[in-house]
Motif scaffolding. Structure first.
Motif, PDB file in Angstrom:
ATOM      1  N   ASP A 175      20.784 -28.153  48.445  1.00 62.55           N
ATOM      2  CA  ASP A 175      20.086 -27.895  49.702  1.00 62.55           C
ATOM      3  C   ASP A 175      18.746 -27.214  49.434  1.00 62.55           C
ATOM      4  OD1 ASP A 175      22.179 -28.949  51.186  1.00 62.55           O
ATOM      5  OD2 ASP A 175      23.203 -27.017  51.393  1.00 62.55           O
ATOM      6  N   VAL A 176      17.790 -27.483  50.302  1.00 58.86           N
ATOM      7  CA  VAL A 176      16.459 -26.880  50.205  1.00 58.86           C
ATOM      8  C   VAL A 176      16.328 -25.835  51.303  1.00 58.86           C
ATOM      9  CG1 VAL A 176      13.976 -27.306  50.300  1.00 58.86           C
ATOM     10  CG2 VAL A 176      15.503 -29.012  49.269  1.00 58.86           C
ATOM     11  N   HIS A 177      16.144 -24.571  50.895  1.00 61.39           N
ATOM     12  CA  HIS A 177      16.085 -23.482  51.867  1.00 61.39           C
ATOM     13  C   HIS A 177      14.708 -22.845  51.979  1.00 61.39           C
ATOM     14  CE1 HIS A 177      20.408 -23.635  52.445  1.00 61.39           C
ATOM     15  NE2 HIS A 177      20.607 -23.528  51.135  1.00 61.39           N
ATOM     16  N   CYS A 178      13.749 -23.279  51.159  1.00 62.62           N
ATOM     17  CA  CYS A 178      12.418 -22.664  51.175  1.00 62.62           C
ATOM     18  C   CYS A 178      11.585 -23.217  52.331  1.00 62.62           C
ATOM     19  CB  CYS A 178      11.706 -22.900  49.850  1.00 62.62           C
ATOM     20  SG  CYS A 178      11.501 -24.641  49.450  1.00 62.62           S
ATOM     21  N   ASP A 179      10.486 -22.524  52.631  1.00 64.25           N
ATOM     22  CA  ASP A 179       9.535 -22.997  53.630  1.00 64.25           C
ATOM     23  C   ASP A 179       8.182 -23.216  52.966  1.00 64.25           C
ATOM     24  OD1 ASP A 179       8.623 -20.448  53.152  1.00 64.25           O
ATOM     25  OD2 ASP A 179       9.167 -19.658  55.125  1.00 64.25           O
ATOM     26  N   ASP A 180       7.178 -23.584  53.763  1.00 61.82           N
ATOM     27  CA  ASP A 180       5.850 -23.863  53.214  1.00 61.82           C
ATOM     28  C   ASP A 180       5.296 -22.676  52.443  1.00 61.82           C
ATOM     29  OD1 ASP A 180       6.403 -26.007  54.811  1.00 61.82           O
ATOM     30  OD2 ASP A 180       4.432 -26.090  55.765  1.00 61.82           O
ATOM     31  N   ALA A 181       5.462 -21.485  52.985  1.00 59.34           N
ATOM     32  CA  ALA A 181       4.936 -20.284  52.337  1.00 59.34           C
ATOM     33  C   ALA A 181       5.625 -20.054  51.001  1.00 59.34           C
ATOM     34  CB  ALA A 181       5.114 -19.079  53.247  1.00 59.34           C
ATOM     35  N   ASP A 205      -9.626 -32.429  30.108  1.00 59.64           N
ATOM     36  CA  ASP A 205      -8.726 -32.030  31.193  1.00 59.64           C
ATOM     37  C   ASP A 205      -8.504 -33.215  32.126  1.00 59.64           C
ATOM     38  OD1 ASP A 205      -8.669 -29.456  30.180  1.00 59.64           O
ATOM     39  OD2 ASP A 205     -10.293 -28.746  31.472  1.00 59.64           O
ATOM     40  N   LYS A 206      -7.349 -33.222  32.800  1.00 60.25           N
ATOM     41  CA  LYS A 206      -7.000 -34.288  33.730  1.00 60.25           C
ATOM     42  C   LYS A 206      -6.695 -33.679  35.101  1.00 60.25           C
ATOM     43  CE  LYS A 206      -6.610 -37.093  30.079  1.00 60.25           C
ATOM     44  NZ  LYS A 206      -6.613 -36.140  28.952  1.00 60.25           N
ATOM     45  N   THR A 207      -6.973 -34.453  36.169  1.00 65.27           N
ATOM     46  CA  THR A 207      -6.642 -34.041  37.528  1.00 65.27           C
ATOM     47  C   THR A 207      -5.725 -35.089  38.154  1.00 65.27           C
ATOM     48  OG1 THR A 207      -8.735 -32.852  37.797  1.00 65.27           O
ATOM     49  CG2 THR A 207      -7.547 -33.443  39.803  1.00 65.27           C
ATOM     50  N   TYR A 208      -4.663 -34.609  38.806  1.00 67.93           N
ATOM     51  CA  TYR A 208      -3.679 -35.498  39.417  1.00 67.93           C
ATOM     52  C   TYR A 208      -3.370 -35.040  40.843  1.00 67.93           C
ATOM     53  CZ  TYR A 208      -2.481 -36.642  34.519  1.00 67.93           C
ATOM     54  OH  TYR A 208      -2.520 -37.015  33.196  1.00 67.93           O
ATOM     55  N   GLU A 209      -2.978 -35.996  41.672  1.00 65.70           N
ATOM     56  CA  GLU A 209      -2.315 -35.694  42.931  1.00 65.70           C
ATOM     57  C   GLU A 209      -0.875 -36.169  42.787  1.00 65.70           C
ATOM     58  OE1 GLU A 209      -4.413 -37.254  46.268  1.00 65.70           O
ATOM     59  OE2 GLU A 209      -6.169 -35.952  45.954  1.00 65.70           O
ATOM     60  N   ALA A 210       0.062 -35.265  42.996  1.00 69.63           N
ATOM     61  CA  ALA A 210       1.465 -35.549  42.715  1.00 69.63           C
ATOM     62  C   ALA A 210       2.327 -35.191  43.918  1.00 69.63           C
ATOM     63  CB  ALA A 210       1.925 -34.762  41.493  1.00 69.63           C
ATOM     64  N   THR A 211       3.402 -35.947  44.101  1.00 71.82           N
ATOM     65  CA  THR A 211       4.390 -35.636  45.133  1.00 71.82           C
ATOM     66  C   THR A 211       5.750 -35.455  44.471  1.00 71.82           C
ATOM     67  OG1 THR A 211       3.198 -36.906  46.810  1.00 71.82           O
ATOM     68  CG2 THR A 211       5.507 -36.411  47.258  1.00 71.82           C
ATOM     69  N   MET A 212       6.372 -34.331  44.757  1.00 70.31           N
ATOM     70  CA  MET A 212       7.711 -34.072  44.226  1.00 70.31           C
ATOM     71  C   MET A 212       8.694 -33.964  45.390  1.00 70.31           C
ATOM     72  SD  MET A 212       7.363 -30.071  43.054  1.00 70.31           S
ATOM     73  CE  MET A 212       6.769 -28.817  44.192  1.00 70.31           C
ATOM     74  N   ARG A 213       9.945 -34.300  45.110  1.00 69.43           N
ATOM     75  CA  ARG A 213      11.008 -34.183  46.103  1.00 69.43           C
ATOM     76  C   ARG A 213      11.931 -33.044  45.690  1.00 69.43           C
ATOM     77  NH1 ARG A 213      12.941 -39.596  48.178  1.00 69.43           N
ATOM     78  NH2 ARG A 213      11.018 -39.198  49.355  1.00 69.43           N
ATOM     79  N   LEU A 214      11.994 -32.036  46.531  1.00 68.99           N
ATOM     80  CA  LEU A 214      12.842 -30.883  46.259  1.00 68.99           C
ATOM     81  C   LEU A 214      14.302 -31.223  46.528  1.00 68.99           C
ATOM     82  CD1 LEU A 214      10.731 -28.013  47.899  1.00 68.99           C
ATOM     83  CD2 LEU A 214      10.647 -28.839  45.533  1.00 68.99           C
ATOM     84  N   GLY A 215      15.174 -30.511  45.822  1.00 66.55           N
ATOM     85  CA  GLY A 215      16.604 -30.633  46.065  1.00 66.55           C
ATOM     86  C   GLY A 215      17.312 -31.677  45.230  1.00 66.55           C
ATOM     87  N   ILE A 246       8.742 -26.107  38.922  1.00 65.73           N
ATOM     88  CA  ILE A 246       8.500 -25.549  40.254  1.00 65.73           C
ATOM     89  C   ILE A 246       9.794 -25.596  41.067  1.00 65.73           C
ATOM     90  CG2 ILE A 246       7.254 -25.859  42.429  1.00 65.73           C
ATOM     91  CD1 ILE A 246       4.908 -26.962  40.756  1.00 65.73           C
ATOM     92  N   GLY A 247      10.497 -26.724  40.985  1.00 64.18           N
ATOM     93  CA  GLY A 247      11.768 -26.848  41.688  1.00 64.18           C
ATOM     94  C   GLY A 247      12.785 -25.827  41.230  1.00 64.18           C
ATOM     95  N   ALA A 248      12.812 -25.567  39.917  1.00 65.22           N
ATOM     96  CA  ALA A 248      13.729 -24.556  39.384  1.00 65.22           C
ATOM     97  C   ALA A 248      13.368 -23.173  39.909  1.00 65.22           C
ATOM     98  CB  ALA A 248      13.698 -24.586  37.859  1.00 65.22           C
ATOM     99  N   ALA A 249      12.049 -22.887  39.983  1.00 65.33           N
ATOM    100  CA  ALA A 249      11.614 -21.593  40.503  1.00 65.33           C
ATOM    101  C   ALA A 249      12.002 -21.411  41.962  1.00 65.33           C
ATOM    102  CB  ALA A 249      10.097 -21.446  40.332  1.00 65.33           C
ATOM    103  N   LEU A 250      12.077 -22.516  42.696  1.00 67.23           N
ATOM    104  CA  LEU A 250      12.477 -22.462  44.110  1.00 67.23           C
ATOM    105  C   LEU A 250      13.992 -22.455  44.284  1.00 67.23           C
ATOM    106  CD1 LEU A 250       9.837 -24.972  45.537  1.00 67.23           C
ATOM    107  CD2 LEU A 250       9.974 -22.523  46.058  1.00 67.23           C
ATOM    108  N   GLY A 251      14.719 -22.647  43.193  1.00 68.81           N
ATOM    109  CA  GLY A 251      16.178 -22.564  43.236  1.00 68.81           C
ATOM    110  C   GLY A 251      16.883 -23.813  43.730  1.00 68.81           C
ATOM    111  N   CYS A 252      16.133 -24.926  43.856  1.00 68.65           N
ATOM    112  CA  CYS A 252      16.765 -26.143  44.382  1.00 68.65           C
ATOM    113  C   CYS A 252      16.549 -27.352  43.487  1.00 68.65           C
ATOM    114  CB  CYS A 252      16.253 -26.437  45.791  1.00 68.65           C
ATOM    115  SG  CYS A 252      14.459 -26.648  45.890  1.00 68.65           S
ATOM    116  N   GLY A 253      15.695 -27.223  42.471  1.00 71.23           N
ATOM    117  CA  GLY A 253      15.393 -28.366  41.619  1.00 71.23           C
ATOM    118  C   GLY A 253      14.414 -29.316  42.290  1.00 71.23           C
ATOM    119  N   ALA A 254      13.859 -30.236  41.499  1.00 73.60           N
ATOM    120  CA  ALA A 254      12.908 -31.204  42.029  1.00 73.60           C
ATOM    121  C   ALA A 254      12.702 -32.319  41.020  1.00 73.60           C
ATOM    122  CB  ALA A 254      11.567 -30.538  42.346  1.00 73.60           C
ATOM    123  N   HIS A 255      12.173 -33.433  41.489  1.00 72.80           N
ATOM    124  CA  HIS A 255      11.725 -34.495  40.600  1.00 72.80           C
ATOM    125  C   HIS A 255      10.492 -35.135  41.202  1.00 72.80           C
ATOM    126  CE1 HIS A 255      13.936 -36.987  43.513  1.00 72.80           C
ATOM    127  NE2 HIS A 255      13.295 -38.036  43.041  1.00 72.80           N
TER     128      HIS A 255
END
Length: 321
Positions: A108-114, A81-91, A195-204
């Protein structure tokens, strides 16, 4: 008649060392795993070296390197198994799923932290990923990234992977940082896209750092800069023993006669051995000589314990016979 120009004196060839051990390297961004391996191998003047699975140039972090006899056990880390810390940009979605690709779409990004935290929970456990086109997986003998560079998209089958843990670290929208522990074969950039697709805004993915491979962590890792700055005789202090790759395997210690037979590839009856701990059911066990005796408790190799027999699997040839 002209005189031949004198040939430049050749530099003396640096002798290579028969070195055995594991180096926990903290790979920098912008360097391929193979280039990092070549640099470390040159610094150690090692005869034989290999890495335990590639880390993309975009990514930094833990890259265990194996020298000499340790290369025999590198597959165990490939499967870990591998462990990573990753940063993605929504939208924003890209052709490659990370910051190296061309932008495909901006939303546009309309989600919040929750909302982000709730989306992460959807991807815990066993999930199915579609491998990215920009990957080294092969189709008809050709890597997928070659099709992608030619502007072609081929059908890929989904693969089951396991997300053991997925934790939100920071949310400064549109950027989200998370920690993930996952099974082999998991694409973190695909996870970010999903994850971005699930939030409806996409991500990379814009940043990735590997912090753990199996039980190995960055705690004892060293950078190439630190290795370069160190004196030749000081670099060995960063080497871990060969069995650092095998610490999760149950251990078996053999007496002198059993050691001799084991090193000759002979199968041993478990009933004839003094074994501490339960080795039955384990995929493999690490095998050591007795602490008192000519072999001084050294690692002999790994074996399979099944059907009442300890069967040698891979031997450490540097152990004296």
């Amino acid at each position: 008649m002209t005189n031949a120009s004198p040939t430049a004196p050749q530099r003396p060839r640096v002798p290579r060392r028969a070195l055995d051990g594991v180096l926990l390297l903290d790979k920098p961004v912008g360097l391929s795993s193979n280039d990092a391996l070549i640099r470390a191998k040159r610094l150690y003047q090692a005869k034989k070296a290999g890495h335990t699975g590639t880390l993309d140039p975009l990514a930094s972090g833990l890259l265990p390197l194996c020298f000499g006899e340790a290369t025999k056990f590198s597959q165990d880390l490939l499967d870990a198994d591998k462990t990573y810390e990753a940063t993605m940009r929504l939208g924003v979605t890209t052709t490659t799923g990370d910051a190296e690709g061309e932008v495909l779409r901006t939303r546009d990004v309309h989600c919040d932290d929750a909302g982000v935290a709730a989306a992460l929970t959807q991807f815990c456990g066993e999930i199915v990923q579609i491998p990215p086109m920009y990957s080294a997986l092969k189709r008809d003998g050709k890597p997928l990234y070659e099709y992608a560079r030619a502007g072609q998209t081929v059908e890929r089958e989904g693969r089951r992977v396991t997300i053991h843990a997925l934790e939100l670290i920071a949310c400064a929208l549109p950027d989200v940082t998370f920690r993930v522990t996952c099974s082999k074969g998991t694409y973190v950039r695909t996870l970010a896209e999903d994850i971005g697709a699930a939030l409806g805004c996409g991500a990379h993915l814009i940043a990735l750092r590997r912090t753990g491979v199996g039980v190995l962590t960055l705690e004892h890792a060293v950078t190439l800069d630190a290795l370069s700055d160190a004196a030749d005789g000081d670099r060995d202090r960063w080497l871990q023993p060969v069995d650092a790759l095998l610490s999760t395997f149950p251990a078996v210690h053999l007496d002198d006669e059993a050691t001799r037979r084991f090193l000759h590839g002979q199968r041993l009856r478990l009933a004839d051995l003094s074994i501490s701990g339960d080795v039955l059911g384990a995929p493999r066990v690490r095998v050591y000589a007795a602490y008192e005796g000519p072999h001084e408790g050294r690692l002999l190799g790994v074996a399979k314990a099944a059907d009442g027999v300890l069967a040698p699997d891979r031997l450490v040839v540097t152990a004296p016979t």
